[in-house]
Design a protein around this motif. Structure first.
Motif, short mmCIF file in Angstrom:
data_model
loop_
_atom_site.label_atom_id
_atom_site.label_comp_id
_atom_site.label_asym_id
_atom_site.label_seq_id
_atom_site.Cartn_x
_atom_site.Cartn_y
_atom_site.Cartn_z
N UNK A 1 0.84 -1.21 0.00
CA UNK A 1 0.00 0.00 0.00
C UNK A 1 0.87 1.25 0.00
N UNK A 2 1.87 1.27 0.86
CA UNK A 2 2.73 2.45 0.95
C UNK A 2 3.60 2.58 -0.30
N UNK A 3 4.03 1.45 -0.84
CA UNK A 3 4.81 1.50 -2.08
C UNK A 3 3.99 2.07 -3.23
N UNK A 4 2.78 1.56 -3.40
CA UNK A 4 1.95 1.99 -4.53
C UNK A 4 1.47 3.43 -4.39
N UNK A 5 1.15 3.85 -3.17
CA UNK A 5 0.57 5.17 -2.98
C UNK A 5 1.61 6.28 -2.85
N UNK A 6 2.76 5.95 -2.20
CA UNK A 6 3.74 7.02 -1.93
C UNK A 6 5.14 6.71 -2.45
N UNK A 7 5.31 5.57 -3.08
CA UNK A 7 6.57 5.32 -3.78
C UNK A 7 7.69 4.72 -2.97
N UNK A 8 7.41 4.10 -1.83
CA UNK A 8 8.47 3.48 -1.04
C UNK A 8 9.18 2.41 -1.86
N UNK A 9 10.52 2.37 -1.73
CA UNK A 9 11.28 1.36 -2.48
C UNK A 9 12.18 0.51 -1.58
N UNK A 10 12.11 0.75 -0.25
CA UNK A 10 12.94 -0.02 0.69
C UNK A 10 12.24 -0.06 2.05
N UNK A 11 12.63 -1.05 2.86
CA UNK A 11 11.95 -1.24 4.16
C UNK A 11 12.98 -1.46 5.26
N UNK A 12 12.83 -0.74 6.36
CA UNK A 12 13.53 -1.05 7.61
C UNK A 12 12.50 -1.70 8.53
N UNK A 13 12.68 -2.97 8.85
CA UNK A 13 11.81 -3.63 9.82
C UNK A 13 12.37 -3.38 11.21
#
Length: 500
Positions: free
Chosen positions: A232-244
């Motif tokens: 959801x965050x990738x598609x809506x705001x363009x996130x390309x990486x994740x810190x868990x």
């Protein structure tokens, strides 16, 4: 008159991440009470924004999330100022610091309640009780000061099924601060999002601030729901990486592999935290799938190469010094960078033994680097955590160590450094020992600059490595002023303080 203001105090300069902990609390009251969020990381002076809300007279409840370290100063100053100006405001703190130091917090006179652990039920239940003027002593996960001055801790609540919790209100957060502001440029990607997919940890390490709160419990969202949120965050705001930011993302091999399978087509890079003795049992096919899905680096609490120290720390599990080295070597074939943290300076009966332990860890770290030079090394100096009943904490108290009794003491410069695990203020460590740890760290970071410092170009890396290599090979760690100068000029980034 019953609106809620939720505050995320500043945790770092020029670093913005989705404020997941406070957003979780917002989700627990969303649709029932009006709420707003003020993020101290995004405000030059958050008190101006806070005052603009409180001056309307519509806000009765003020919720803080407070981690040890940088957040604490802003939290204390803001709470004290607000309580003086708006005395009827109910001040509620959550996070590791108040849960571990409830006396200092509640005896300050300006904090009314502490949420002791997850607040998904406790926070809305407390607001309901206060609104209806009903008793709150049976609400779980609560700490407060009774009328007789006694500190009351209510029973702990079982950890909740994470999949059944309400979704985080990202879209409403976006009305206060653009979500894109929280997607920072890091080693992982151009737009890195922060995410919590689980809470707690099933181990009881006696140096860890999580242990007193979660008591060896762990609950996680399903891989599918984690993927849904990230997507959801990738598609809506363009996130390309994740810190868990989970305390232990890789508890379940099945869940980790399933998430890897789901996220692979999205072409995102990611990072998480794990235990060496847990992941060393993962199949080669699982490690390969995790890397192929975009996982570039994993943080591991190595802590010590000395088996006796691991036992002293109540590390639990099956981790050994040999396993730490073997696993670092194993990860090379999967092109996953192991990020190992070490804790130096645990208590011992004599100063000679403390010094011997420090020397052992320095030699051990060099052995790790020899088998896998890409291993990132994060060095902490042991800082006591109030894990009541643990043998390590008994040794700490016996040595004469004491925590500050007031919040004002906690924000003195010496104790702020303590919270960053840089100045432990422990009786068994001499200044020379601390200097040796810090100087070795400086030389090590000169020879092996962290890959996560994206501002340090290849030429700078080569220059600082050239200066530091001779010292490293000769074990000459004293007075590394030339390396410190280059690190200062080039604003070298330390992951243990600044993250990515």
């Amino acid at each position: 008159m019953n609106k809620i203001l939720l505050f995320n105090p500043r945790s770092a300069n020029n670093k913005y991440r989705i404020p997941n902990s406070i957003l979780n609390i917002a989700a627990s009251v969303d649709g029932k009470y009006d709420w707003v969020i003020v993020d101290g990381n995004c405000e030059h002076d958050p008190m101006v924004k806070i005052d603009s809300y409180l001056s309307t007279g519509e806000f009765k409840y003020f919720g803080f999330t407070v981690m040890p370290g940088p957040q604490l100063r802003q939290a204390i100053i803001a709470s004290k100022t607000i309580k003086q100006k708006y005395p009827d405001t109910k001040m509620i703190w959550g996070g590791y610091f108040p849960s571990n130091q409830p006396n200092a917090v509640l005896y300050s006179g300006y904090v009314d309640f502490i949420i002791n652990g997850p607040g998904d039920h406790a926070f809305p239940a407390l607001i309901d009780a206060l609104e209806k003027n009903e008793p709150y002593e049976f609400i779980r996960n609560l700490i407060y000061k009774a009328t007789d001055g006694k500190i009351i801790k209510t029973a702990k609540e079982d950890l909740l099924d994470q999949d059944n919790l309400p979704p985080l209100p990202y879209d409403k957060l976006n009305t206060f601060y653009p979500i894109t502001k929280f997607l920072g440029k890091t080693y992982l990607g151009e737009k890195t999002m922060a995410y919590h997919s689980s809470i707690g940890c099933p181990f009881t390490c006696s140096f860890c601030a999580v242990v007193p709160i979660y008591e060896a419990r762990w609950k996680a969202k399903s891989a599918q729901n984690v993927y849904n949120d990230v997507k959801y965050i990738k598609d809506k705001w363009g996130a390309d990486a994740i810190e868990f930011h989970d305390n232990n993302f890789f508890v379940s091999e099945k869940r980790a592999v399933e998430f890897a399978r789901l996220i692979k087509p999205e072409n995102m890079t990611w990072w998480g935290m794990a235990r060496i003795d847990t992941m060393s049992k993962f199949k080669d096919s699982s490690l390969a799938a995790i890397r192929e899905s975009g996982c570039k680096i994993i943080f591991f609490g190595a802590e010590s190469g000395n088996n006796a120290i691991l036992e002293q720390m109540d590390k639990g599990g099956t981790q050994t010094g040999d396993q730490i080295i073997e696993f670092a070597e194993r990860l090379k074939k999967f092109d996953i960078i192991p990020e190992y943290s070490f804790v130096l300076g645990t208590p011992a009966p004599t100063q000679e033994q403390v010094q011997s332990q420090i020397d052992f860890e320095i030699d051990f770290i060099k052995k790790v680097k020899a088998v896998n030079p890409k291993t990132e090394i994060v060095i902490y100096t042991y800082s006591p955590v109030p894990t009541e009943g643990s043998e390590l904490f008994k040794q700490v108290i016996k040595s004469g160590f004491r925590f500050p009794e007031t919040l004002e003491d906690w924000i003195s410069p010496t104790w702020e450094s303590f919270d960053l695990r840089k100045n432990p203020l422990t009786p068994w460590l001499t200044p020379d020992m601390i200097d040796k740890i810090r100087n070795f760290e400086t030389v090590l970071n000169g020879v092996y600059p962290t890959v996560t410092d994206i501002r340090l170009n290849m030429l700078k890396r080569m220059a600082i490595k050239l200066v530091a290599t001779m010292r490293y090979k000769a074990s000459m760690y004293q007075y590394p002023y030339e390396i410190k100068l280059l690190q200062k000029v080039w604003r070298y980034r330390q992951p243990e303080i600044q993250g990515f």
